[in-house]
Design an enzyme around this catalytic site. Structure first.
Site, PDB file in Angstrom:
ATOM      1  N   CYS A 103      41.218  40.518  36.074  1.00 48.80           N
ATOM      2  CA  CYS A 103      40.395  39.909  35.291  1.00 48.80           C
ATOM      3  C   CYS A 103      40.747  39.868  33.868  1.00 48.80           C
ATOM      4  O   CYS A 103      40.761  38.698  33.298  1.00 48.80           O
ATOM      5  CB  CYS A 103      38.947  40.759  35.290  1.00 48.80           C
ATOM      6  SG  CYS A 103      38.303  40.896  36.848  1.00 48.80           S
ATOM      7  N   THR A 121      39.401  32.345  41.114  1.00 51.61           N
ATOM      8  CA  THR A 121      39.547  31.335  40.013  1.00 51.61           C
ATOM      9  C   THR A 121      40.877  31.693  39.164  1.00 51.61           C
ATOM     10  O   THR A 121      40.585  32.245  38.175  1.00 51.61           O
ATOM     11  CB  THR A 121      38.232  31.434  38.987  1.00 51.61           C
ATOM     12  OG1 THR A 121      37.884  32.873  38.457  1.00 51.61           O
ATOM     13  CG2 THR A 121      37.174  30.631  39.469  1.00 51.61           C
TER      14      THR A 121
END
Length: 434
Positions: free
Chosen positions: A263, A86
């Site tokens: 992240c 993503t």
């Protein structure tokens, strides 16, 4: 229980391997033929300590397998975990959910009644709702559940994090999904790992909120480090002084060149976009993102200033460490990228060494001489710069380093050394916040 893992990237491969080590039967599915072929040959496409042994052990035991055949994999699946990428979407910073939605659409006609589809990928609030809508539209009449189960894995320590977690968060909107996920994670809860059940949207937000908070701690201590340099204090003392407060804690209070990786950069940005979409602006997180972006290039300027400032055409710097942190080969948003570019913009030639990340670095950093060991990177350089906290850089032969450098200058962006030890070897020593 039969678990299918869609995606064999970092999260999918680590999670699938650990689930199989719990005794579940796990099938990992990927569209990348070369990746599946490598895994079938026992080759691990990422560097993560212990992962190769874990994969080999469970493949041999018959609990872990790899395939490109989604239909075959889903035939009797009890739970299907979506663990695809993503990344930040080009242009607006939103999380790119196209891979998640494509996986949901493709799997829908192949699912059996009672299956639980689990978002393991890091996704914004409301993604589970859309996955549920897509599957319901593509497979009318199917009885299924959609849950959220965010991962909290640290690269370099992912297996231990998975097997000995601080917590397991599951986001569910029905009892069946909760029962299935509790059964999957039962080996952990028997070891007193807390399993926290909440709404699906709550779990989605928990992942982003957790990463944003940790990024905030990093950004905070980095700015305190800058202040320490101005006022003559040692940031290590300050970090210890505040970290012993149990309300604050001592983790993520190590100053350095800024956060990177897969992240924190994309998740903080995606959280900002979610706040904007729901008209709940996150000013603190916004400041953290800006501060971290500025931090990376400022570390390049710190090196240049240590060398005398201004343009340094013709000079050479030996860079030790390229990955965003130790014990990984991950170069995504690594501070080293901005640092090297800043040095190159000042006319400096860069020689570099990293124990695991050089092949990945070559894809994102040009015009660098990649060396076979740290000493080769420092040979003939005008300064040595530690960018990543690899253990191999913690005990360098300082006499040898000094003999290789043109100028005995060590810029330690991870504070691995004590000033006294380095200066006793005849170096000029520049650290962060000290």
């Amino acid at each position: 229980m039969h678990i299918v893992m869609i995606g064999t990237g970092y999260v999918g491969l680590v999670s699938g391997s650990c689930f199989s080590d719990f005794g579940h039967r796990v099938t990992c599915v990927d569209k990348d033929q070369s990746k599946i072929d490598a895994l079938l040959n026992g080759e691990i496409p990422i560097f993560e300590p212990g992962l190769d042994e874990l994969v080999a052990k469970n493949v041999e035991a018959g609990r872990l397998s790899f395939t490109m055949n989604l239909s075959e994999a889903l035939d009797d699946a009890d739970a299907v975990f979506i663990a695809v990428g993503t990344p930040s979407r080009r242009g607006d910073g939103h999380a790119d959910l196209s891979y998640v939605y494509a996986a949901a659409k493709e799997m829908a006609p192949l699912l059996r009644d009672g299956v639980v589809v689990v978002d393991k990928s890091t996704v914004p609030v409301g993604t589970g709702d859309e996955v549920e809508r897509i599957i319901g539209e593509e497979a009318p009449g199917l009885k299924f559940s959609v849950a959220s189960n965010p991962e909290f894995l640290r690269e370099g320590a992912a297996i231990d994090d998975f097997k000995r977690p601080d917590r397991v968060v599951i986001g569910v909107n029905d009892d069946h999904a909760e029962e299935v996920l509790q059964a999957i994670y039962r080996p952990l809860t028997r070891n007193d790992a807390p399993l926290i059940a909440m709404s699906r949207r709550g779990a989605e937000l928990t992942k982003y909120a957790g990463n944003a908070f940790l990024a905030t701690k990093i950004g905070f201590i980095n700015e305190i480090a800058d202040l320490c340099e101005r006022v003559g204090a040692d940031v290590n003392d300050v970090a210890k002084g505040i970290g012993l407060d149990t309300r604050i804690g001592n983790r993520f209070l190590q100053p350095g060149p800024g956060y990177g990786g897969s992240c924190f950069p994309k998740d903080t940005l995606a959280l900002l976009k979610t706040g904007q979409d729901f008209e709940a602006p996150l000013r603190i997180v916004e400041s953290v993102v800006t501060s971290n972006d500025n931090r990376k290039r400022s570390m390049g300027r710190k090196v240049i200033n240590a060398m005398g400032g201004g343009e340094q055409h013709g000079k050479t710097v030996g860079v030790l460490g390229l990955t965003f942190k130790a014990n990984t080969d991950d170069m995504r948003d690594s501070p080293a990228i901005s640092i090297v570019q800043t040095l190159q913009d000042a006319g400096i030639t860069v020689r570099a060494y990293d124990p695991e990340g050089m092949e990945q670095a070559k894809k994102v950093i040009d015009n660098v001489t990649y060396c076979e060991d740290p000493y080769a990177a420092l040979d003939g350089a005008d300064a040595a710069v530690i960018v990543t906290e690899w253990d191999t850089f913690r005990a360098l032969d300082l006499d040898r380093v000094k003999s290789l450098l043109k100028t005995p200058l060590l810029v330690d962006l991870r504070n691995l050394y004590s000033r006294k030890d380095v200066e006793e070897h005849g170096f000029t020593y520049v650290a962060v916040g000290r």
